[in-house]
Structure formats: structure tokens, C-alpha cells
Design an enzyme around this catalytic site. Structure first.
Site, PDB file in Angstrom:
ATOM      1  N   GLN A  46       0.729  -1.078   0.158  1.00 34.61           N
ATOM      2  CA  GLN A  46      -0.055  -0.058   0.094  1.00 34.61           C
ATOM      3  C   GLN A  46       0.846   1.347   0.148  1.00 34.61           C
ATOM      4  O   GLN A  46       0.280   2.488  -0.138  1.00 34.61           O
ATOM      5  CB  GLN A  46      -1.087  -0.053   1.388  1.00 34.61           C
ATOM      6  N   ARG A 103       3.704   0.179  12.831  1.00 35.78           N
ATOM      7  CA  ARG A 103       3.427  -0.993  12.321  1.00 35.78           C
ATOM      8  C   ARG A 103       3.854  -1.070  10.804  1.00 35.78           C
ATOM      9  O   ARG A 103       3.095  -0.396  10.144  1.00 35.78           O
ATOM     10  CB  ARG A 103       1.985  -1.590  12.781  1.00 35.78           C
ATOM     11  N   HIS A 148       0.732  -9.471   4.824  1.00 30.21           N
ATOM     12  CA  HIS A 148      -0.360  -8.661   4.653  1.00 30.21           C
ATOM     13  C   HIS A 148      -0.884  -8.489   3.159  1.00 30.21           C
ATOM     14  O   HIS A 148      -0.693  -7.631   2.427  1.00 30.21           O
ATOM     15  CB  HIS A 148       0.103  -7.041   5.168  1.00 30.21           C
ATOM     16  N   ASN A 193      -2.113 -10.468   8.504  1.00 26.61           N
ATOM     17  CA  ASN A 193      -3.319  -9.278   8.882  1.00 26.61           C
ATOM     18  C   ASN A 193      -4.415  -9.946   8.366  1.00 26.61           C
ATOM     19  O   ASN A 193      -4.396 -10.419   7.130  1.00 26.61           O
ATOM     20  CB  ASN A 193      -2.437  -8.235   8.061  1.00 26.61           C
ATOM     21  N   GLU A 194      -5.130 -10.039   9.250  1.00 22.88           N
ATOM     22  CA  GLU A 194      -6.754 -10.163   8.767  1.00 22.88           C
ATOM     23  C   GLU A 194      -6.995 -11.397   7.570  1.00 22.88           C
ATOM     24  O   GLU A 194      -7.763 -11.162   6.627  1.00 22.88           O
ATOM     25  CB  GLU A 194      -7.326  -9.058   8.053  1.00 22.88           C
ATOM     26  N   ASN A 334      -8.170  -5.222  14.303  1.00 25.20           N
ATOM     27  CA  ASN A 334      -8.377  -4.111  13.367  1.00 25.20           C
ATOM     28  C   ASN A 334      -9.745  -3.768  13.659  1.00 25.20           C
ATOM     29  O   ASN A 334     -10.607  -4.776  13.099  1.00 25.20           O
ATOM     30  CB  ASN A 334      -8.035  -4.474  11.854  1.00 25.20           C
ATOM     31  N   TYR A 336     -13.117  -1.047  12.776  1.00 25.95           N
ATOM     32  CA  TYR A 336     -13.376  -0.018  12.049  1.00 25.95           C
ATOM     33  C   TYR A 336     -14.746   0.398  12.183  1.00 25.95           C
ATOM     34  O   TYR A 336     -15.235   1.294  12.169  1.00 25.95           O
ATOM     35  CB  TYR A 336     -13.125  -0.002  10.685  1.00 25.95           C
ATOM     36  N   GLU A 408      -5.021  -1.624  14.160  1.00 22.77           N
ATOM     37  CA  GLU A 408      -5.488  -0.402  13.006  1.00 22.77           C
ATOM     38  C   GLU A 408      -6.929   0.232  13.477  1.00 22.77           C
ATOM     39  O   GLU A 408      -7.673  -0.516  14.258  1.00 22.77           O
ATOM     40  CB  GLU A 408      -5.793  -1.017  11.902  1.00 22.77           C
ATOM     41  N   TRP A 456      -4.749   3.628  11.531  1.00 21.87           N
ATOM     42  CA  TRP A 456      -4.610   3.588  10.197  1.00 21.87           C
ATOM     43  C   TRP A 456      -5.105   4.827   9.518  1.00 21.87           C
ATOM     44  O   TRP A 456      -6.271   5.048   9.325  1.00 21.87           O
ATOM     45  CB  TRP A 456      -5.542   2.367   9.788  1.00 21.87           C
ATOM     46  N   GLU A 463      -5.746   1.865  -1.166  1.00 23.37           N
ATOM     47  CA  GLU A 463      -6.576   1.365  -0.453  1.00 23.37           C
ATOM     48  C   GLU A 463      -7.290   0.141  -1.152  1.00 23.37           C
ATOM     49  O   GLU A 463      -8.607  -0.022  -1.517  1.00 23.37           O
ATOM     50  CB  GLU A 463      -7.661   2.041   0.137  1.00 23.37           C
ATOM     51  N   TRP A 464      -6.172  -0.811  -1.642  1.00 22.96           N
ATOM     52  CA  TRP A 464      -6.925  -2.145  -2.301  1.00 22.96           C
ATOM     53  C   TRP A 464      -7.845  -1.696  -3.611  1.00 22.96           C
ATOM     54  O   TRP A 464      -7.405  -1.127  -4.555  1.00 22.96           O
ATOM     55  CB  TRP A 464      -7.385  -2.968  -1.236  1.00 22.96           C
TER      56      TRP A 464
END
Length: 522
Positions: A46, A103, A148, A193-194, A334, A336, A408, A456, A463-464
């Protein structure tokens, strides 16, 4: 009459009342324990760029993002934020904020361009050594994510990536190189990650590579949304556990570090105040959060998943259970958003929620047309600060108050205004972080063993599938010059960390002046 109507509005929308209450709280750094880590987060694909430079090989995102139509505006991470060449500048930004941790993730193909089928890239090792050494020199504790989202494209081509059990050993091989190369200085490792979000996006929805899905979730050229995510998740958990086993047996005692895993976490509220939707909340929490964390803490998947998925859900052998169980020293979260959960066993639901892979739960951010919280740039994310306290308490209770880090937490505004001055005046982001930190402080006061909080993100980045259209950064990045410009939120975070106060009055002019001098750092 106005006061009466306002009172009715707050009664109808308790989330709004809570948000207003949280926004008014003057959260302070002193509300958090001594030694608490405050940092920022990024990931390699990213922010780094330099996608085929200095020996780096192609990863799955390099290939996927170059296919027209896969990414909004056909953006890609070829250059991203050019962190590979500007990392020293970015370290200065971190120091100017007053953070004490950072991180980041290691690009698999910068270290192993062809996975285990090629040689280690010494220039990749050199880059991360320089990054780590300079972070430590400036008093920033590195939190390092090994995987990640990005994997070598060669491993996808050879045997399908995480759908193959062969990926487990590939990941362990990569992790071992990282432990050997950087472990003398890294005290906080994150294996992955996730994985729970990754398999959802890659194998249920088909939005991430390899873009596998099946109806009703999508119409991909390949995939099975009911089965493949379970297989991929199982392989990722076993890969994680084997890497932890290796670290504990050969590196941890000598190097003195800790190792954990990061999950995508959400909290859920019942759509209606009835028992069926309260049961749906329990299932949603299990199928989202506990899918990962029950496995690595207890050595098995949640009973709710076993009940509804049956034989489709893989099992761990006794030997596997012995090293999967307890395969973490800390939990990374993480967080949100929160959502509503609706039962789909005893009532009709739209397609998707009525499937076993979703636990027969439909999740939504709206009830009777009213959002659960303020809207964000991601249509599935809402500003629900009390969800931070609730998810931390849920994790505390379910996993015996194991040490936790919020790895995050971030906000992207719902209407992306391309006017730079508007982007810099991000009061909504300031209020988001203030509210979430206030909620986190309450959870800590009530006994939750949370040891760090990472925003974050440090900078606006790739962003993907949303490309550069979503902006989570404390720093605005000019896409033409790649200059970093502090937003109001960066100034607030600096003030919070320096003075222990969340007050951000009279900061606007400073933001405007700093934009006029784009070489300035806080």
C-alpha cells in the site's frame, strides 16, 4: 419544542447520543497505562512502490491491479507513496507526531521474488534492515507483519496460493528468513494480517485476488464461495501456527520477542430487539471474529460454525491442535465499524445472509433507513465509537483477557472532496479518533489488557480495490509530487501525544500554512 424534538432524536438513535457524548470527552494520553504504544500503521504494497526494482518479484496484487477494471480508476501500487525511497522522510513524520511505535509489513516478493523457488534478495533484506535500524534509532518500536495480503504470484501460478496446503510451508520458510534476518531487533511479530477478511474478500465476494466466488455472492470465472474460504482460512491458520512453533522453538528465547496475529474485528447489534436477532449477533461474532481467534486460542473453530457448516468446516488433527492451540502471545485487532445483525434462520433475508458460510445472518449498517452511526467512505463502515469498547470487552471475556493491541483504527470521509484545503480540514477524522480512544480508555479502566493503539494510517495510500480514492492518512499525499502534507488530524494526534489533551482548537491555520510549505513537518 426544539429540546423535546432533540430528545426524541437521541432516544431513537442511541448511537448518535453515545457519539455526541464521546466526542465531548477530553480523552488524554494520561488515561492510558505507562508504556502504552501509540503508533501508526501501513503495509508494504500500500505504501512502498518500487514494484519491480532492486530485485523484487511480482506478487498477486502487482498482477491483479494491472488488469483493467479490477481497481477503481485503474490505480495500482507500482509507485504508491514511494515509501521505498522516502522511508527516512516518513520516519521523520512519525517522530514529529511523537509516536513511539510503527507497524509495517514485509513484502514477501521483496525478500523472496519467487517464493522458495528462488534465492533470497539481499537488497530486500538491506531495505528492511535500514528501515528497522532507523526506526529504533529514533525511538520507534517496530511492529512487523510478515504477511499482509500480498503473496508471490509464482505460488499462485504453481498451486493456487492459499487454497493449497503447500502454502503453509512456503509461509514458514518466508517467516524463518524474517526471524533470522531481523529478529535480533524485532520484539513484536505479527504473522498475518486479517486472514478472516482476506478469505472473505478473495474467496466469498471475489473482490481481491484470485477473484474467486460463486452465486449469490458474485459471478466470478472460478470459485466456490461456500467452500473455498474455509479451505484457505484453514491453510492460513496452520501456516501461522507452524511459524509460531518455529519461532518459539528456535528464536524466541534468544531474541526475546513476542508473536501474535491480527484479525479483522467487528461488533454487532441486533437489528430488532428480539431473541432471534440477539442469537444472530452471537453467530455474527463467531463467524467474523471467533473464526480466527477461537482456532488460535482454543485449538478449534467456534461451536456455532461447526453447528451450521458441519463437515464442510475442516478439522484439526490431534497433532495440529497441539500447536494451533495457544499459538499467539497477543491478539491484534483491526477495528473500524459495528453493524446490525438479522436472523436468517427463521425469517427471510436477501441472498447471501441465508447461507451457512454467513451463519444464516444478514448484516447491515441501517435500520429502517437510519444508519447505525455516521457514514464513512467505505459504505460498510460507520462511526460507532462505543463499538470499540464493546469489541474489546468481548475479546477480553472470550479469550481470558489475553494481551491485546488495536493494530488498526481509522476513518475515511464519506464524500471525497478533491479540494486540498478541504481534505486537510479533517475534523471528522479528529472526532473519530477522539471518540474511539475515549471508548478504548473506558475498556482499559474496566480491566482490558490493551497495550497499544495504531492509527490507520500514517499517510493516504493505496486502499486495495478502492485505489487512492479512499483517504485514511493523517498526512495527505499529493499524487503528482508525492509530497506529504499534515492534516488537522496529524496536528491533533501530535498535541494529544505531547500534551495529554484531545483539544484541537486553533489548528486550522497551522494546517493551511504547512500546505504552503510542503517540505515542513510537524
Amino acid at each position: 419544542m426544539f429540546l423535546f424534538l432533540s430528545f426524541l432524536l437521541l432516544l431513537k438513535n442511541p448511537s448518535l447520543a453515545q457519539s455526541l457524548n464521546d466526542d465531548g470527552q477530553d480523552v488524554k494520553r494520561s488515561h492510558f497505562p505507562d508504556g502504552f504504544f501509540f503508533g501508526t500503521s501501513t503495509s508494504s504494497y500500500q505504501v512502498e512502490g518500487a514494484y519491480i526494482e532492486d530485485g523484487k518479484g511480482l506478487n498477486n496484487w502487482d498482477v491483479f491491479s494491472h488488469i483493467p477494471g479490477n481497481i477503481k480508476n485503474n490505480d495500482n501500487g507500482d509507485i504508491a507513496d514511494n515509501h521505498y525511497y522516502r522511508f527516512m522522510e516518513d520516519i521523520e513524520l512519525m517522530c514529529s507526531l511523537g509516536t513511539n511505535a510503527y507497524r509495517f509489513s514485509i513484502s514477501w516478493t521483496r525478500i523472496l521474488p519467487r517464493g522458495k523457488f528462488g534465492q533470497v534478495n539481499p537488497r530486500g533484506i538491506m531495505f528492511y534492515n535500514k528501515l528497522i535500524d532507523n526506526l529504533l534509532e529514533r525511538g520507534l518500536e517496530p511492529f512487523v507483519t510478515i504477511h499482509h495480503h500480498d503473496i508471490p504470484q509464482e505460488l499462485v501460478d504453481r498451486y493456487g496460493g492459499w487454497l493449497s496446503p503447500l502454502m503453509q510451508e512456503d509461509f514458514v520458510y518466508f517467516a524463518e528468513i524474517c526471524f533470522k534476518s531481523f529478529g535480533d531487533r524485532i520484539k513484536n511479530w505479527i504473522t498475518m494480517n486479517e486472514p478472516n477478511l482476506l478469505v472473505d474478500m478473495s474467496y466469498i465476494r471475489g473482490w481481491y485476488p484470485p477473484a474467486h466466488c460463486s452465486p449469490p455472492f458474485g459471478n466470478c470465472s472460478a470459485g466456490n464461495s461456500d467452500i473455498e474460504p474455509l479451505i484457505a482460512m484453514h491453510n492460513m491458520i496452520l501456516g501461522h501456527a507452524k511459524a509460531v512453533k518455529l519461532y518459539r522453538e528456535h528464536f524466541q528465547l534468544k531474541q526475546g520477542g513476542s508473536i501474535g496475529i491480527v484479525g479483522f474485528t467487528e461488533y454487532f447489534e441486533p437489528l430488532r430487539d428480539n431473541e432471534l436477532d440477539r442469537q444472530a449477533v452471537s453467530r455474527a461474532l463467531a463467524f467474523t471474529n471467533a473464526w480466527l481467534f477461537d482456532a488460535v486460542v482454543f485449538g478449534d473453530y467456534p461451536s456455532e460454525m461447526r453447528l451450521y457448516l458441519g463437515s464442510a468446516l475442516p478439522t484439526f488433527s490431534p497433532e495440529e491442535t497441539s500447536y494451533v492451540k495457544g499459538s499467539l502471545d497477543f491478539i491484534g485487532m483491526n477495528f473500524y465499524t459495528s453493524l446490525y445483525a438479522k436472523d436468517c434462520i427463521h425469517s427471510a433475508c436477501i441472498s447471501g445472509g441465508d447461507r451457512p458460510i454467513r451463519g444464516f445472518v444478514h448484516t447491515t449498517g441501517e435500520r429502517d433507513g437510519e444508519p447505525i452511526g455516521g457514514r464513512c467512505g467505505n459504505p460498510r463502515f460507520f462511526v460507532v465509537p462505543e463499538g470499540m469498547e464493546k469489541i474489546v470487552n468481548y475479546m477480553k471475556e472470550r479469550y481470558n483477557n489475553m494481551p491485546m493491541f488495536v493494530t488498526e483504527n481509522g476513518f475515511s470521509p464519506p464524500q471525497q472532496n478533491d479540494q486540498v484545503q478541504a481534505l486537510l480540514q479533517d475534523t471528522n477524522r479528529v472526532n473519530f479518533h477522539k471518540s474511539c480512544l475515549a471508548a478504548l480508555a473506558r475498556a482499559i479502566r474496566n480491566g482490558a489488557d490493551v497495550r497499544g493503539y495504531f492509527v490507520w494510517s500514517l499517510v493516504d495510500n493505496f486502499e486495495w480495490i478502492d485505489g487512492y480514492s479512499q483517504r485514511y492518512g493523517l498526512y495527505y499525499v499529493d499524487r503528482q509530487t508525492l509530497e506529504r502534507v499534515p492534516k488537522l488530524s496529524a496536528k491533533w494526534y501530535k498535541n494529544f501525544l505531547a500534551n495529554g489533551s484531545s483539544n484541537h482548537n486553533n489548528e486550522e491555520d497551522l494546517t493551511i500554512r504547512s500546505f504552503r510549505n510542503t517540505n515542513a513537518i510537524i
